[in-house]
Design a protein around this motif. Structure first.
Motif, PDB file in Angstrom:
ATOM      1  N   ARG A  47       0.865  -1.183   0.000  1.00 33.99           N
ATOM      2  CA  ARG A  47       0.000   0.000   0.000  1.00 33.99           C
ATOM      3  C   ARG A  47       0.896   1.225   0.000  1.00 33.99           C
ATOM      4  NH1 ARG A  47      -3.765   2.785   4.347  1.00 33.99           N
ATOM      5  NH2 ARG A  47      -2.008   2.259   5.649  1.00 33.99           N
ATOM      6  N   ASP A  48       0.614   2.167  -0.886  1.00 38.22           N
ATOM      7  CA  ASP A  48       1.371   3.422  -0.984  1.00 38.22           C
ATOM      8  C   ASP A  48       2.881   3.186  -1.118  1.00 38.22           C
ATOM      9  OD1 ASP A  48      -0.967   4.950  -0.795  1.00 38.22           O
ATOM     10  OD2 ASP A  48      -0.875   4.992   1.401  1.00 38.22           O
ATOM     11  N   GLY A  49       3.255   2.166  -1.912  1.00 38.69           N
ATOM     12  CA  GLY A  49       4.669   1.915  -2.186  1.00 38.69           C
ATOM     13  C   GLY A  49       5.446   1.254  -1.067  1.00 38.69           C
ATOM     14  N   ARG A  50       4.749   0.689  -0.082  1.00 33.41           N
ATOM     15  CA  ARG A  50       5.453   0.013   1.022  1.00 33.41           C
ATOM     16  C   ARG A  50       4.698  -1.271   1.366  1.00 33.41           C
ATOM     17  NH1 ARG A  50       2.431   4.050   3.319  1.00 33.41           N
ATOM     18  NH2 ARG A  50       1.004   3.376   4.953  1.00 33.41           N
ATOM     19  N   TRP A  51       5.388  -2.189   2.009  1.00 32.10           N
ATOM     20  CA  TRP A  51       4.784  -3.437   2.454  1.00 32.10           C
ATOM     21  C   TRP A  51       4.172  -3.245   3.834  1.00 32.10           C
ATOM     22  CZ3 TRP A  51       3.962  -7.052  -0.930  1.00 32.10           C
ATOM     23  CH2 TRP A  51       4.831  -7.200  -2.014  1.00 32.10           C
ATOM     24  N   GLU A  52       2.977  -3.812   4.022  1.00 27.76           N
ATOM     25  CA  GLU A  52       2.332  -3.804   5.339  1.00 27.76           C
ATOM     26  C   GLU A  52       1.991  -5.240   5.712  1.00 27.76           C
ATOM     27  OE1 GLU A  52      -1.060  -1.214   5.211  1.00 27.76           O
ATOM     28  OE2 GLU A  52       0.193   0.583   5.108  1.00 27.76           O
ATOM     29  N   VAL A  53       2.083  -5.562   6.995  1.00 34.68           N
ATOM     30  CA  VAL A  53       1.734  -6.891   7.472  1.00 34.68           C
ATOM     31  C   VAL A  53       0.215  -6.996   7.528  1.00 34.68           C
ATOM     32  CG1 VAL A  53       1.905  -8.529   9.380  1.00 34.68           C
ATOM     33  CG2 VAL A  53       3.875  -7.089   8.797  1.00 34.68           C
ATOM     34  N   ALA A  54      -0.334  -7.942   6.760  1.00 33.87           N
ATOM     35  CA  ALA A  54      -1.778  -8.156   6.728  1.00 33.87           C
ATOM     36  C   ALA A  54      -2.179  -9.325   7.621  1.00 33.87           C
ATOM     37  CB  ALA A  54      -2.245  -8.398   5.297  1.00 33.87           C
ATOM     38  N   GLY A  55      -1.203 -10.152   8.008  1.00 38.40           N
ATOM     39  CA  GLY A  55      -1.515 -11.287   8.862  1.00 38.40           C
ATOM     40  C   GLY A  55      -0.279 -12.070   9.224  1.00 38.40           C
ATOM     41  N   VAL A  56      -0.413 -12.867  10.275  1.00 39.22           N
ATOM     42  CA  VAL A  56       0.651 -13.770  10.716  1.00 39.22           C
ATOM     43  C   VAL A  56       0.093 -15.181  10.589  1.00 39.22           C
ATOM     44  CG1 VAL A  56       2.151 -14.463  12.622  1.00 39.22           C
ATOM     45  CG2 VAL A  56       1.543 -12.049  12.331  1.00 39.22           C
ATOM     46  N   GLU A  57       0.772 -16.017   9.825  1.00 39.24           N
ATOM     47  CA  GLU A  57       0.315 -17.392   9.630  1.00 39.24           C
ATOM     48  C   GLU A  57       0.528 -18.187  10.918  1.00 39.24           C
ATOM     49  OE1 GLU A  57      -1.142 -18.580   6.786  1.00 39.24           O
ATOM     50  OE2 GLU A  57      -1.057 -16.511   6.080  1.00 39.24           O
ATOM     51  N   PRO A  58      -0.380 -19.125  11.226  1.00 40.12           N
ATOM     52  CA  PRO A  58      -0.264 -19.885  12.468  1.00 40.12           C
ATOM     53  C   PRO A  58       0.902 -20.868  12.491  1.00 40.12           C
ATOM     54  CG  PRO A  58      -2.116 -20.680  11.164  1.00 40.12           C
ATOM     55  CD  PRO A  58      -1.580 -19.453  10.469  1.00 40.12           C
ATOM     56  N   ALA A  59       1.427 -21.269  11.334  1.00 40.70           N
ATOM     57  CA  ALA A  59       2.544 -22.216  11.281  1.00 40.70           C
ATOM     58  C   ALA A  59       3.257 -22.072   9.953  1.00 40.70           C
ATOM     59  CB  ALA A  59       2.039 -23.644  11.445  1.00 40.70           C
ATOM     60  N   VAL A  60       4.512 -22.499   9.928  1.00 44.24           N
ATOM     61  CA  VAL A  60       5.283 -22.485   8.688  1.00 44.24           C
ATOM     62  C   VAL A  60       4.729 -23.567   7.781  1.00 44.24           C
ATOM     63  CG1 VAL A  60       7.561 -22.882   7.684  1.00 44.24           C
ATOM     64  CG2 VAL A  60       7.344 -21.626   9.825  1.00 44.24           C
ATOM     65  N   ARG A  61       4.506 -23.231   6.519  1.00 44.15           N
ATOM     66  CA  ARG A  61       4.001 -24.193   5.545  1.00 44.15           C
ATOM     67  C   ARG A  61       5.167 -24.938   4.930  1.00 44.15           C
ATOM     68  NH1 ARG A  61      -0.439 -20.554   2.331  1.00 44.15           N
ATOM     69  NH2 ARG A  61      -1.557 -19.885   4.172  1.00 44.15           N
ATOM     70  N   ILE A  62       5.138 -26.268   5.030  1.00 42.74           N
ATOM     71  CA  ILE A  62       6.189 -27.085   4.426  1.00 42.74           C
ATOM     72  C   ILE A  62       5.548 -28.255   3.700  1.00 42.74           C
ATOM     73  CG2 ILE A  62       7.979 -26.471   6.104  1.00 42.74           C
ATOM     74  CD1 ILE A  62       7.417 -29.164   7.476  1.00 42.74           C
ATOM     75  N   ASP A  63       6.255 -28.809   2.731  1.00 43.47           N
ATOM     76  CA  ASP A  63       5.809 -29.997   2.024  1.00 43.47           C
ATOM     77  C   ASP A  63       6.317 -31.191   2.814  1.00 43.47           C
ATOM     78  OD1 ASP A  63       5.129 -32.036   0.333  1.00 43.47           O
ATOM     79  OD2 ASP A  63       6.427 -31.402  -1.308  1.00 43.47           O
ATOM     80  N   THR A  64       5.414 -32.009   3.340  1.00 44.24           N
ATOM     81  CA  THR A  64       5.811 -33.149   4.169  1.00 44.24           C
ATOM     82  C   THR A  64       5.762 -34.467   3.417  1.00 44.24           C
ATOM     83  OG1 THR A  64       3.557 -33.384   5.001  1.00 44.24           O
ATOM     84  CG2 THR A  64       5.082 -32.040   6.317  1.00 44.24           C
ATOM     85  N   THR A  65       5.540 -34.422   2.094  1.00 48.66           N
ATOM     86  CA  THR A  65       5.510 -35.640   1.297  1.00 48.66           C
ATOM     87  C   THR A  65       6.942 -36.110   1.066  1.00 48.66           C
ATOM     88  OG1 THR A  65       3.534 -34.852   0.174  1.00 48.66           O
ATOM     89  CG2 THR A  65       4.721 -36.681  -0.855  1.00 48.66           C
ATOM     90  N   PRO A  66       7.302 -37.324   1.551  1.00 47.98           N
ATOM     91  CA  PRO A  66       8.667 -37.818   1.325  1.00 47.98           C
ATOM     92  C   PRO A  66       8.952 -37.967  -0.161  1.00 47.98           C
ATOM     93  CG  PRO A  66       7.499 -39.179   2.929  1.00 47.98           C
ATOM     94  CD  PRO A  66       6.495 -38.247   2.311  1.00 47.98           C
ATOM     95  N   SER A  67      10.182 -37.713  -0.567  1.00 43.83           N
ATOM     96  CA  SER A  67      10.526 -37.856  -1.979  1.00 43.83           C
ATOM     97  C   SER A  67      10.364 -39.316  -2.392  1.00 43.83           C
ATOM     98  CB  SER A  67      11.951 -37.375  -2.242  1.00 43.83           C
ATOM     99  OG  SER A  67      12.857 -38.135  -1.485  1.00 43.83           O
ATOM    100  N   GLY A  68       9.909 -39.536  -3.619  1.00 44.28           N
ATOM    101  CA  GLY A  68       9.721 -40.889  -4.123  1.00 44.28           C
ATOM    102  C   GLY A  68       8.349 -41.467  -3.830  1.00 44.28           C
ATOM    103  N   THR A  69       7.463 -40.665  -3.213  1.00 44.17           N
ATOM    104  CA  THR A  69       6.101 -41.144  -2.967  1.00 44.17           C
ATOM    105  C   THR A  69       5.139 -40.294  -3.764  1.00 44.17           C
ATOM    106  OG1 THR A  69       5.670 -39.682  -1.093  1.00 44.17           O
ATOM    107  CG2 THR A  69       6.713 -41.808  -0.607  1.00 44.17           C
ATOM    108  N   ASN A  70       3.904 -40.777  -3.892  1.00 46.33           N
ATOM    109  CA  ASN A  70       2.909 -40.021  -4.650  1.00 46.33           C
ATOM    110  C   ASN A  70       2.038 -39.171  -3.741  1.00 46.33           C
ATOM    111  OD1 ASN A  70       1.188 -41.801  -3.444  1.00 46.33           O
ATOM    112  ND2 ASN A  70       0.607 -42.860  -5.337  1.00 46.33           N
ATOM    113  N   GLY A  71       2.290 -39.187  -2.426  1.00 47.28           N
ATOM    114  CA  GLY A  71       1.546 -38.347  -1.499  1.00 47.28           C
ATOM    115  C   GLY A  71       0.197 -38.895  -1.120  1.00 47.28           C
TER     116      GLY A  71
END
Length: 77
Positions: A47-71
Motif C-alpha cells: 500500500r502506498d509503495g510500502r509493504w504492510e503486514v496483513a496477517g501472521v500465519e499460524p505455522a510455517v508451511r512445508i511440504d511433508t511428502t517424502p521424496s519418491g512417494t505419490n503423497g
C-alpha cells in the motif's frame, strides 16, 4: 529483523495490492537480556509503495511428502 524470504522476489517499491508470504527471521531479547531467534510467516500486502503486514500465519508451511512417494499415504503409516 535478521532475514526475510518471500514466496517470490520482494520488491522494494511494490505496486498497490501486490501480495506475498514472507518467512521472516527475527532476533528476540528476553527481559533477562538473553537473546534468541524465531521465525514467522507473514502475509504482506503493498500500500502506498510500502509493504504492510496483513496477517501472521499460524505455522510455517512445508511440504511433508517424502521424496519418491505419490503423497497418497497418511501420516503415521
Amino acid at each position: 529483523m535478521t532475514g526475510i524470504k518471500g514466496s517470490h522476489e520482494v520488491a522494494e517499491d511494490p505496486a498497490d495490492n501486490e501480495g506475498t508470504h514472507a518467512l521472516t527471521t527475527v532476533e528476540l531479547t528476553r527481559l533477562d537480556g538473553q537473546k534468541t531467534t524465531s521465525q514467522y510467516v507473514l502475509t504482506l500486502v503493498a500500500r502506498d509503495g510500502r509493504w504492510e503486514v496483513a496477517g501472521v500465519e499460524p505455522a510455517v508451511r512445508i511440504d511433508t511428502t517424502p521424496s519418491g512417494t505419490n503423497g497418497s499415504g497418511t501420516a503415521g503409516e
